[in-house]
Design a protein around this motif. Structure first.
Motif, PDB file in Angstrom:
ATOM      1  N   ARG A 233      -2.305 -21.406  21.893  1.00 40.83           N
ATOM      2  CA  ARG A 233      -1.300 -20.827  22.801  1.00 40.83           C
ATOM      3  C   ARG A 233      -0.149 -21.799  23.300  1.00 40.83           C
ATOM      4  NH1 ARG A 233      -4.475 -19.169  26.806  1.00 40.83           N
ATOM      5  NH2 ARG A 233      -3.663 -20.615  28.363  1.00 40.83           N
ATOM      6  N   ILE A 234      -0.521 -22.828  23.674  1.00 43.60           N
ATOM      7  CA  ILE A 234       0.372 -24.068  24.079  1.00 43.60           C
ATOM      8  C   ILE A 234       1.262 -24.300  23.127  1.00 43.60           C
ATOM      9  CG2 ILE A 234       0.525 -26.317  25.194  1.00 43.60           C
ATOM     10  CD1 ILE A 234      -1.961 -25.754  26.636  1.00 43.60           C
ATOM     11  N   THR A 235       0.556 -24.956  22.031  1.00 41.16           N
ATOM     12  CA  THR A 235       1.339 -25.502  20.790  1.00 41.16           C
ATOM     13  C   THR A 235       2.200 -24.242  20.105  1.00 41.16           C
ATOM     14  OG1 THR A 235      -0.595 -24.982  19.402  1.00 41.16           O
ATOM     15  CG2 THR A 235      -0.237 -26.998  20.423  1.00 41.16           C
ATOM     16  N   ALA A 236       2.026 -23.330  19.980  1.00 40.37           N
ATOM     17  CA  ALA A 236       2.995 -22.396  19.626  1.00 40.37           C
ATOM     18  C   ALA A 236       4.349 -22.287  20.467  1.00 40.37           C
ATOM     19  CB  ALA A 236       2.288 -20.844  19.667  1.00 40.37           C
ATOM     20  N   ASP A 237       3.711 -22.130  21.722  1.00 41.17           N
ATOM     21  CA  ASP A 237       4.774 -22.091  22.738  1.00 41.17           C
ATOM     22  C   ASP A 237       5.901 -23.364  22.646  1.00 41.17           C
ATOM     23  OD1 ASP A 237       6.346 -21.232  25.168  1.00 41.17           O
ATOM     24  OD2 ASP A 237       5.105 -22.038  26.291  1.00 41.17           O
ATOM     25  N   LEU A 238       5.180 -24.508  22.531  1.00 42.32           N
ATOM     26  CA  LEU A 238       5.928 -25.717  22.624  1.00 42.32           C
ATOM     27  C   LEU A 238       6.202 -26.092  21.288  1.00 42.32           C
ATOM     28  CD1 LEU A 238       3.767 -27.912  24.990  1.00 42.32           C
ATOM     29  CD2 LEU A 238       5.864 -26.274  25.557  1.00 42.32           C
ATOM     30  N   ASP A 239       5.908 -25.486  20.064  1.00 40.89           N
ATOM     31  CA  ASP A 239       6.378 -25.807  18.862  1.00 40.89           C
ATOM     32  C   ASP A 239       5.644 -27.258  18.457  1.00 40.89           C
ATOM     33  OD1 ASP A 239       7.066 -25.118  16.227  1.00 40.89           O
ATOM     34  OD2 ASP A 239       9.358 -26.048  16.683  1.00 40.89           O
ATOM     35  N   VAL A 240       4.417 -27.439  18.539  1.00 41.54           N
ATOM     36  CA  VAL A 240       3.673 -28.754  18.386  1.00 41.54           C
ATOM     37  C   VAL A 240       2.826 -28.466  17.266  1.00 41.54           C
ATOM     38  CG1 VAL A 240       2.467 -30.850  19.185  1.00 41.54           C
ATOM     39  CG2 VAL A 240       4.344 -29.817  20.581  1.00 41.54           C
ATOM     40  N   PRO A 241       2.764 -29.293  16.040  1.00 40.88           N
ATOM     41  CA  PRO A 241       1.645 -29.090  15.086  1.00 40.88           C
ATOM     42  C   PRO A 241       0.468 -29.586  15.779  1.00 40.88           C
ATOM     43  CG  PRO A 241       2.866 -30.938  14.709  1.00 40.88           C
ATOM     44  CD  PRO A 241       3.708 -30.401  15.642  1.00 40.88           C
ATOM     45  N   GLY A 242      -0.671 -28.754  15.146  1.00 41.63           N
ATOM     46  CA  GLY A 242      -2.034 -29.236  15.534  1.00 41.63           C
ATOM     47  C   GLY A 242      -3.008 -29.011  14.538  1.00 41.63           C
ATOM     48  N   GLN A 243      -4.279 -29.625  14.951  1.00 37.95           N
ATOM     49  CA  GLN A 243      -5.265 -29.442  13.962  1.00 37.95           C
ATOM     50  C   GLN A 243      -6.665 -29.408  14.806  1.00 37.95           C
ATOM     51  OE1 GLN A 243      -4.655 -32.841  11.288  1.00 37.95           O
ATOM     52  NE2 GLN A 243      -4.457 -31.460   9.669  1.00 37.95           N
ATOM     53  N   ILE A 244      -7.698 -28.686  14.069  1.00 33.20           N
ATOM     54  CA  ILE A 244      -8.709 -28.449  14.639  1.00 33.20           C
ATOM     55  C   ILE A 244     -10.048 -29.064  13.729  1.00 33.20           C
ATOM     56  CG2 ILE A 244      -8.990 -26.140  14.371  1.00 33.20           C
ATOM     57  CD1 ILE A 244     -10.994 -26.085  17.070  1.00 33.20           C
ATOM     58  N   ALA A 245     -10.965 -29.928  14.073  1.00 30.16           N
ATOM     59  CA  ALA A 245     -12.239 -30.273  13.405  1.00 30.16           C
ATOM     60  C   ALA A 245     -13.061 -29.278  13.823  1.00 30.16           C
ATOM     61  CB  ALA A 245     -12.676 -31.635  13.576  1.00 30.16           C
ATOM     62  N   LEU A 246     -13.654 -28.712  12.787  1.00 34.19           N
ATOM     63  CA  LEU A 246     -14.745 -27.348  12.964  1.00 34.19           C
ATOM     64  C   LEU A 246     -16.128 -27.983  12.680  1.00 34.19           C
ATOM     65  CD1 LEU A 246     -12.811 -24.084  11.406  1.00 34.19           C
ATOM     66  CD2 LEU A 246     -13.192 -24.794  13.816  1.00 34.19           C
ATOM     67  N   GLU A 247     -16.960 -27.486  13.716  1.00 38.96           N
ATOM     68  CA  GLU A 247     -18.298 -27.588  13.284  1.00 38.96           C
ATOM     69  C   GLU A 247     -18.948 -26.397  12.834  1.00 38.96           C
ATOM     70  OE1 GLU A 247     -20.528 -29.201  16.559  1.00 38.96           O
ATOM     71  OE2 GLU A 247     -19.196 -31.082  16.431  1.00 38.96           O
ATOM     72  N   GLN A 248     -19.791 -26.492  11.565  1.00 32.24           N
ATOM     73  CA  GLN A 248     -20.347 -25.227  11.011  1.00 32.24           C
ATOM     74  C   GLN A 248     -21.642 -25.559  10.319  1.00 32.24           C
ATOM     75  OE1 GLN A 248     -18.354 -22.238  10.918  1.00 32.24           O
ATOM     76  NE2 GLN A 248     -20.246 -21.053   9.764  1.00 32.24           N
ATOM     77  N   HIS A 249     -22.491 -24.778  10.437  1.00 32.52           N
ATOM     78  CA  HIS A 249     -23.843 -25.042   9.789  1.00 32.52           C
ATOM     79  C   HIS A 249     -23.551 -25.017   8.439  1.00 32.52           C
ATOM     80  CE1 HIS A 249     -25.904 -23.308  13.418  1.00 32.52           C
ATOM     81  NE2 HIS A 249     -26.578 -24.427  13.076  1.00 32.52           N
ATOM     82  N   MET A 250     -23.949 -26.059   7.582  1.00 24.41           N
ATOM     83  CA  MET A 250     -23.963 -26.007   6.068  1.00 24.41           C
ATOM     84  C   MET A 250     -24.898 -26.504   5.525  1.00 24.41           C
ATOM     85  SD  MET A 250     -21.093 -29.292   6.154  1.00 24.41           S
ATOM     86  CE  MET A 250     -19.966 -28.281   7.202  1.00 24.41           C
ATOM     87  N   GLY A 251     -24.976 -26.395   4.163  1.00 24.39           N
ATOM     88  CA  GLY A 251     -26.093 -26.631   3.184  1.00 24.39           C
ATOM     89  C   GLY A 251     -25.762 -27.987   2.612  1.00 24.39           C
ATOM     90  N   CYS A 252     -25.082 -27.863   1.445  1.00 25.95           N
ATOM     91  CA  CYS A 252     -24.870 -29.023   0.452  1.00 25.95           C
ATOM     92  C   CYS A 252     -23.672 -30.033   0.776  1.00 25.95           C
ATOM     93  CB  CYS A 252     -24.424 -28.493  -0.822  1.00 25.95           C
ATOM     94  SG  CYS A 252     -22.863 -27.781  -1.042  1.00 25.95           S
ATOM     95  N   ALA A 253     -22.900 -29.544   1.899  1.00 29.29           N
ATOM     96  CA  ALA A 253     -21.377 -30.148   2.190  1.00 29.29           C
ATOM     97  C   ALA A 253     -20.734 -30.778   0.946  1.00 29.29           C
ATOM     98  CB  ALA A 253     -21.955 -31.613   3.018  1.00 29.29           C
ATOM     99  N   LEU A 254     -20.768 -30.124  -0.236  1.00 27.69           N
ATOM    100  CA  LEU A 254     -20.423 -30.570  -1.355  1.00 27.69           C
ATOM    101  C   LEU A 254     -19.396 -29.468  -2.044  1.00 27.69           C
ATOM    102  CD1 LEU A 254     -22.588 -33.132  -3.037  1.00 27.69           C
ATOM    103  CD2 LEU A 254     -20.700 -33.579  -1.831  1.00 27.69           C
ATOM    104  N   GLY A 255     -19.260 -28.424  -1.089  1.00 29.02           N
ATOM    105  CA  GLY A 255     -18.313 -27.247  -1.513  1.00 29.02           C
ATOM    106  C   GLY A 255     -19.093 -26.249  -2.692  1.00 29.02           C
ATOM    107  N   ALA A 256     -20.335 -26.510  -3.054  1.00 30.72           N
ATOM    108  CA  ALA A 256     -21.236 -25.672  -3.890  1.00 30.72           C
ATOM    109  C   ALA A 256     -21.685 -24.706  -3.399  1.00 30.72           C
ATOM    110  CB  ALA A 256     -21.911 -26.644  -4.653  1.00 30.72           C
ATOM    111  N   CYS A 257     -22.291 -24.728  -2.328  1.00 32.54           N
ATOM    112  CA  CYS A 257     -23.226 -23.649  -2.014  1.00 32.54           C
ATOM    113  C   CYS A 257     -22.583 -22.577  -0.952  1.00 32.54           C
ATOM    114  CB  CYS A 257     -24.503 -24.113  -0.861  1.00 32.54           C
ATOM    115  SG  CYS A 257     -24.284 -24.641   0.683  1.00 32.54           S
ATOM    116  N   PHE A 258     -21.472 -22.869  -0.540  1.00 30.66           N
ATOM    117  CA  PHE A 258     -20.833 -21.624   0.183  1.00 30.66           C
ATOM    118  C   PHE A 258     -21.318 -21.309   1.500  1.00 30.66           C
ATOM    119  CE2 PHE A 258     -16.870 -20.797  -2.378  1.00 30.66           C
ATOM    120  CZ  PHE A 258     -17.350 -21.492  -3.617  1.00 30.66           C
ATOM    121  N   ALA A 259     -22.223 -21.962   2.114  1.00 32.80           N
ATOM    122  CA  ALA A 259     -23.033 -21.660   3.357  1.00 32.80           C
ATOM    123  C   ALA A 259     -22.148 -21.727   4.518  1.00 32.80           C
ATOM    124  CB  ALA A 259     -24.191 -22.499   3.343  1.00 32.80           C
ATOM    125  N   CYS A 260     -20.861 -22.566   4.279  1.00 34.20           N
ATOM    126  CA  CYS A 260     -20.073 -23.087   5.588  1.00 34.20           C
ATOM    127  C   CYS A 260     -18.801 -22.243   5.442  1.00 34.20           C
ATOM    128  CB  CYS A 260     -19.881 -24.486   5.574  1.00 34.20           C
ATOM    129  SG  CYS A 260     -19.090 -25.151   4.247  1.00 34.20           S
TER     130      CYS A 260
END
Ligand SMILES: Cc1cc2nc3c(=O)[nH]c(=O)nc-3n(C[C@H](O)[C@H](O)[C@H](O)COP(=O)(O)OP(=O)(O)OC[C@H]3O[C@@H](n4cnc5c(N)ncnc54)[C@H](O)[C@@H]3O)c2cc1C
Length: 293
Positions: A233-260
């Motif tokens: 909400r704030i960054t849309a209003d102020l026009d500031v770019p941003g990023q988020i690091a997500l936490e998600q259960h995962m299996g292989c962590a190599l892009g192969a199992c699609f669990a995440c």
């Protein structure tokens, strides 16, 4: 075992509306690391320092390692557990993790002693991409999200970029790394549930006054849905770019199992959805493209 020469290529496009990030240059390897120390920092969190080989020492802010946690007392094997890079020192040859001791995996990690071996697959994933022109960035972290955002403060110091870090926790005693961030030159603002300052309206006022005093060029956060929605909400209003690091259960962590896999907006300004793997297209994503949960 994955060796350096078997290094896995990262995907070619970040799918972001802000264009592709520079091609990642990381190689993923199974690193056998020697534990240097593994100390409690408070009642819930431990700080683990390991010696790592060269490929592991190339880890960038926002990347993570997939840790083979020691088995429980019954010897049952566990899936690896993802942990963000907390600090890396190529000079000293060390990698650090800050982790909350919760379930079977992290309880196993908590038992590691100096001299033990930790099998750490990584560094994995796409880290943060701060705009080259940024002069002032905001880090908004709650609890262990701090572990993921701290390397950005080290990076900012090396580039002469100013940092304001808003640290949110249940109580003052659970705030971690405030001193470290201050030493790294960050302006640290602490908010807690205990005194009510962590409430959304107060944090919003804090961020808006920070921006008014000195414009923010980029914001980063981690993990919390409440903080994601607030920053969107704030960054849309102020026009500031941003990023988020997500936490998600995962299996292989190599892009192969699609669990995440999670849904994302195809672009910041559309409701059309696409699906991305947190381990491989992430774990760091554009703030506005991330769908809250
Ligand atoms: C990319 C990434 C980076 C992370 N970095 C850190 C970090 O730096 N420090 C830290 O303390 N934690 C971090 N986490 C979360 C950490 O992986 C989990 O806390 C850990 O896997 C829990 O394992 P466990 O066996 O102790 O608990 P479990 O018994 O598996 O679960 C205990 C609790 O943790 C939750 N949990 C389990 N796995 C995850 C997961 N992958 N993501 C979110 N919640 C989970 C469960 O829902 C449950 O509530 C990160 C997660 C991801 C995806």
């Amino acid at each position: 075992m994955l060796e350096l020469e078997d290094a896995v290529e990262a995907p070619q496009c970040c799918h972001s509306s802000q264009g592709c990030a520079p091609e990642p240059q990381f190689a993923v390897a199974e690193n056998l690391c020697r534990v240097v120390s593994n100390q409690w920092v408070n009642d819930e969190y431990k700080h683990l320092i390991v010696n790592g080989p060269e490929v592991a020492l190339r880890a960038q802010p926002g990347q993570f390692f997939h840790l083979a946690c020691p088995p429980d007392q019954n010897g049952a094997a566990l899936l690896r557990r993802p942990m963000s890079l907390y600090r890396v020192s190529p000079h000293e040859g060390t990698i650090e993790f800050l982790y909350k001791v919760q379930g079977l995996g992290t309880r196993g990690l908590a038992g590691l002693r100096a001299g033990d071996t930790l099998d750490a697959l990584g560094p994995v994933g796409r880290g943060f991409t701060v705009p080259a022109s940024a002069g002032h960035i905001l880090l908004l972290a709650r609890g262990v999200g701090l572990a993921t955002l701290t390397p950005l403060a080290d990076w900012a110091r090396s580039k002469g970029v100013s940092v304001t870090a808003v640290l949110s926790a249940r109580s003052e005693g659970l705030v971690m790394s405030a001193d470290y961030l201050k030493e790294a030159g960050a302006n640290v603002l602490i908010v807690t549930d205990e005194d009510g300052t962590s409430q959304v309206d107060h944090v919003e006022a804090l961020i808006r006054s920070t921006h008014a005093a000195r414009g923010l060029d980029y914001v980063a956060t981690c993990g919390s849905n409440r903080l994601l929605q607030l920053l969107q909400r704030i960054t849309a209003d102020l026009d500031v770019p941003g990023q988020i690091a997500l936490e998600q259960h995962m299996g292989c962590a190599l892009g192969a199992c699609f669990a995440c896999v999670r849904p994302f907006r195809k672009q910041a300004d559309t409701q059309d959805l696409t699906y991305r793997r947190v381990c491989w297209e992430g774990p760091v994503f554009d703030l506005q493209e991330t769908v809250s949960w």
